[in-house]
Design an enzyme around this catalytic site. Structure first.
Site, mmCIF file in Angstrom:
data_model
loop_
_atom_site.group_PDB
_atom_site.id
_atom_site.type_symbol
_atom_site.label_atom_id
_atom_site.label_comp_id
_atom_site.label_asym_id
_atom_site.label_seq_id
_atom_site.Cartn_x
_atom_site.Cartn_y
_atom_site.Cartn_z
ATOM 1 N N ASP A 1 40.931 15.744 45.931
ATOM 2 C CA ASP A 1 41.257 15.469 47.330
ATOM 3 C C ASP A 1 41.130 16.665 48.253
ATOM 4 O OD1 ASP A 1 43.356 17.054 46.531
ATOM 5 O OD2 ASP A 1 44.798 15.430 46.388
ATOM 6 N N GLU B 1 39.617 11.877 39.035
ATOM 7 C CA GLU B 1 40.979 11.828 39.593
ATOM 8 C C GLU B 1 40.999 10.941 40.850
ATOM 9 O OE1 GLU B 1 43.612 14.962 41.575
ATOM 10 O OE2 GLU B 1 44.096 15.337 39.489
ATOM 11 N N HIS C 1 52.290 26.012 48.420
ATOM 12 C CA HIS C 1 51.126 26.327 49.262
ATOM 13 C C HIS C 1 50.699 25.198 50.200
ATOM 14 C CE1 HIS C 1 49.195 23.888 46.183
ATOM 15 N NE2 HIS C 1 48.232 23.688 47.050
HETATM 16 C C1 UD1 Z 1 43.139 24.233 49.246
HETATM 17 C C2 UD1 Z 1 43.065 22.720 49.410
HETATM 18 C C3 UD1 Z 1 44.313 22.061 48.854
HETATM 19 C C4 UD1 Z 1 44.604 22.523 47.437
HETATM 20 C C5 UD1 Z 1 44.634 24.041 47.379
HETATM 21 C C6 UD1 Z 1 44.762 24.494 45.954
HETATM 22 C C7 UD1 Z 1 41.928 21.739 51.343
HETATM 23 C C8 UD1 Z 1 42.010 21.420 52.779
HETATM 24 N N1 UD1 Z 1 42.987 22.379 50.821
HETATM 25 O O1 UD1 Z 1 44.194 24.716 50.094
HETATM 26 O O2 UD1 Z 1 44.139 20.656 48.848
HETATM 27 O O3 UD1 Z 1 45.844 22.009 47.026
HETATM 28 O O4 UD1 Z 1 43.394 24.557 47.905
HETATM 29 O O5 UD1 Z 1 45.137 25.827 45.873
HETATM 30 O O6 UD1 Z 1 40.943 21.452 50.706
HETATM 31 N N2 UD1 Z 1 42.101 32.354 50.038
HETATM 32 C C9 UD1 Z 1 41.635 33.548 49.522
HETATM 33 N N3 UD1 Z 1 41.133 33.550 48.236
HETATM 34 C C10 UD1 Z 1 41.110 32.445 47.454
HETATM 35 C C11 UD1 Z 1 41.617 31.252 47.987
HETATM 36 C C12 UD1 Z 1 42.099 31.216 49.287
HETATM 37 O O7 UD1 Z 1 41.638 34.578 50.186
HETATM 38 O O8 UD1 Z 1 40.649 32.521 46.316
HETATM 39 C C13 UD1 Z 1 42.600 32.333 51.439
HETATM 40 C C14 UD1 Z 1 41.447 32.476 52.458
HETATM 41 O O9 UD1 Z 1 41.900 33.198 53.565
HETATM 42 C C15 UD1 Z 1 41.177 31.012 52.832
HETATM 43 C C16 UD1 Z 1 42.585 30.470 52.846
HETATM 44 O O10 UD1 Z 1 43.229 31.083 51.715
HETATM 45 O O11 UD1 Z 1 40.515 30.871 54.073
HETATM 46 C C17 UD1 Z 1 42.718 28.981 52.814
HETATM 47 O O12 UD1 Z 1 41.945 28.398 51.765
HETATM 48 P P1 UD1 Z 1 41.697 26.787 51.826
HETATM 49 O O13 UD1 Z 1 40.912 26.404 50.599
HETATM 50 O O14 UD1 Z 1 41.155 26.396 53.123
HETATM 51 O O15 UD1 Z 1 43.157 26.201 51.760
HETATM 52 P P2 UD1 Z 1 44.232 26.207 50.602
HETATM 53 O O16 UD1 Z 1 45.554 26.384 51.236
HETATM 54 O O17 UD1 Z 1 43.799 27.154 49.564
HETATM 55 N N1 UDP Z 2 47.835 27.882 38.624
HETATM 56 C C1 UDP Z 2 47.283 29.071 38.100
HETATM 57 N N2 UDP Z 2 47.804 30.272 38.514
HETATM 58 C C2 UDP Z 2 48.824 30.362 39.407
HETATM 59 C C3 UDP Z 2 49.361 29.147 39.939
HETATM 60 C C4 UDP Z 2 48.844 27.930 39.531
HETATM 61 O O1 UDP Z 2 46.365 29.034 37.291
HETATM 62 O O2 UDP Z 2 49.249 31.474 39.718
HETATM 63 C C5 UDP Z 2 47.251 26.592 38.192
HETATM 64 C C6 UDP Z 2 48.213 25.510 37.782
HETATM 65 O O3 UDP Z 2 48.519 25.576 36.403
HETATM 66 C C7 UDP Z 2 47.474 24.240 38.131
HETATM 67 C C8 UDP Z 2 46.651 24.635 39.333
HETATM 68 O O4 UDP Z 2 46.592 26.065 39.329
HETATM 69 O O5 UDP Z 2 46.570 23.836 37.116
HETATM 70 C C9 UDP Z 2 47.279 24.127 40.589
HETATM 71 O O6 UDP Z 2 46.666 24.688 41.687
HETATM 72 P P1 UDP Z 2 47.315 24.632 43.118
HETATM 73 O O7 UDP Z 2 48.782 24.533 42.976
HETATM 74 O O8 UDP Z 2 46.754 25.781 43.867
HETATM 75 O O9 UDP Z 2 46.681 23.332 43.741
HETATM 76 P P2 UDP Z 2 47.062 21.759 43.712
HETATM 77 O O10 UDP Z 2 47.138 21.328 42.290
HETATM 78 O O11 UDP Z 2 48.345 21.591 44.453
HETATM 79 O O12 UDP Z 2 45.942 21.132 44.471
#
Ligand code: UD1
Ligand code: UDP
Length: 384
Positions: free
Chosen positions: A99, A121, A222
């Site tokens: 999603d 999923e 997050h």
């Molecule tokens: C995204 C997904 C969310 C998912 C989450 C898992 C969308 C809209 N959101 O949210 O559904 O639950 O990932 O973690 O698809 N950033 C870094 N390095 C990284 C990752 C993120 O610096 O490796 C920072 C960057 O500034 C980036 C920001 O986080 O622009 C937001 O990343 P984004 O993927 O847009 O949103 P998440 O909150 O990570």
């Molecule tokens: N996870 C990880 N390292 C961390 C925190 C979470 O590997 O420090 C793993 C966790 O076990 C799970 C996945 O990341 O499999 C969940 O990711 P996140 O919570 O970012 O996203 P969501 O599942 O809410 O989309």
């Protein structure tokens, strides 16, 4: 030799990578497939952590992540960049997951390219378009353009049927992959494949310097809809809990999203018995979940994994698309109200009977064979 099924597997964030990695490994194992791994790199560092663990080298890396990116820019970048790749490689099927923005935009892109889409999923719902935001709408839209739905549980199968996806009816797609009339399959969640692959690894957590005298409360948060006041409430509850319970320490691997980090570091940095650490690699994170006394989270994946490890989970959300573990008793929704979080954690810490009633290992999300099932279903669709 028979033509192989050219299968584009596309993902971009940490949780998608964790949940798609076992499927990529399975497709690589089966001679009938020619897998092509495309990463959008919606996440960069947190994606690379997973690619390294599972030893996956992407065939295409779009490297799209920008600091504090927005949904509009990311969505349009994914649409335009995946268009080029789909035109170049002409896949027989595209598989995407869950999603996220990567999931929705790549499914839409494949639909525009007239390529069959398989949604891994599929069928999770809260039926509230704002919670989680924007994931609820991403998955509804992804399901609407998908041809095959790999639903993890019976509940998700029912959600798909109730949303009007009809078995036995082609949705007019470009290929004949639903000649046998079936579109929805209950497969289990590939997250359990990943967890079982990882959790047995011997991981040394000594570098985290966890105190052997203290119980570990593991926290992750997050979600976009929790930014601002709700996340501040969560932090305030954590401060209260640590103050009131001298026998615990809180460990929080802080997500790299700056909207999370700004609030969390302002509120919780340099507080005694609160460890703010960088996101952990998946193997140490699994070991830490197993070690934890209680888990507090708004993560989707953690809600699915922790129940198999027998650790009580409090979900920092008012609703969940993953009701199965709540129904079985080891997960409770506590929302983001400071008092509610505090009183539930305090009850878990002080009431043994209550703690034991939640500490049960149940596994409603899968048996570790979801990737095999998905690969087998696709083979039969292509008469292999
Ligand atoms: C995204 C997904 C969310 C998912 C989450 C898992 C969308 C809209 N959101 O949210 O559904 O639950 O990932 O973690 O698809 N950033 C870094 N390095 C990284 C990752 C993120 O610096 O490796 C920072 C960057 O500034 C980036 C920001 O986080 O622009 C937001 O990343 P984004 O993927 O847009 O949103 P998440 O909150 O990570
Ligand atoms: N996870 C990880 N390292 C961390 C925190 C979470 O590997 O420090 C793993 C966790 O076990 C799970 C996945 O990341 O499999 C969940 O990711 P996140 O919570 O970012 O996203 P969501 O599942 O809410 O989309």
């Amino acid at each position: 030799m028979d033509k192989k099924i050219k299968t584009a597997v596309i993902f971009g964030t940490r949780p998608e990578a964790i949940k798609m990695a076992p499927l990529v490994l399975e497709l690589k194992r089966c001679s009938e497939f020619e897998p092509v791994v495309i990463v959008t790199a919606q996440h960069r560092q947190m994606l690379d952590q997973v690619l390294d663990l599972f030893n996956i080298t992407p065939d295409f890396d779009l490297n799209l992540m920008k600091p504090n990116q927005n949904l509009w820019g990311l969505t349009s970048d994914i649409l335009l960049e995946t268009k080029k790749i789909f035109e170049e490689i002409k896949p027989d099927i595209v598989l995407m997951h869950g999603d996220t923005t990567t999931a929705f935009a790549s499914a839409l892109s494949a639909f525009y390219a007239r390529v069959p889409v398989g949604h891994v999923e599929a069928g999770l719902r809260t039926f509230n378009k704002d919670y989680p935001f924007p994931e609820e709408i991403n998955r509804v839209l992804a399901d609407a353009v998908s041809d095959l739905h790999f639903a993890p549980t019976e509940g998700s199968v029912q959600n798909l049927l109730n949303s009007g996806i009809k078995e036995g009816v082609s949705n007019g797609g470009p290929d004949s992959i639903y000649e046998d009339g079936r579109r929805i399959y209950k497969t289990g969640n590939t997250v359990i494949d990943a967890l079982l692959y990882t959790v047995e690894k011997n991981v040394d957590l000594s570098y985290l310097r966890l105190s052997s005298d203290l119980k570990t409360v593991l926290l992750t948060s997050h979600r976009r809809e929790n930014f601002g006041r709700p996340l501040e409430n969560i932090c305030d509850a954590i401060l209260d809990i640590v103050r009131e319970n001298e026998d615990i320490e809180v460990v929080y691997p802080v997500h790299l999203n700056p909207n999370v980090r700004n609030t969390v570091f302002k509120k919780l940095d340099k507080v005694d018995r609160i460890k703010l650490i960088e996101p952990l690699d998946y193997a140490p994170f699994c070991a830490l979940m197993k070690h934890a006394h209680i888990i507090l989270t708004d993560s989707g994946g953690v809600q699915e994994e922790a129940p198999s490890l027998g650790v009580p989970v409090l979900v920092l959300r008012d609703e969940t698309e993953r009701p199965e573990a709540v129904e079985s008793g080891c997960v409770k929704l506590v929302g983001t109200d400071r008092e509610k979080i505090k009183s539930t954690v305090n009850k878990l810490l002080s009431d043994e009977e209550f703690y034991n009633s939640m500490k049960m290992a149940v596994n409603p999300y899968g048996d570790g064979l979801a990737s095999k099932r998905i690969a087998n279903i696709i083979k039969t669709k292509f008469n292999k």
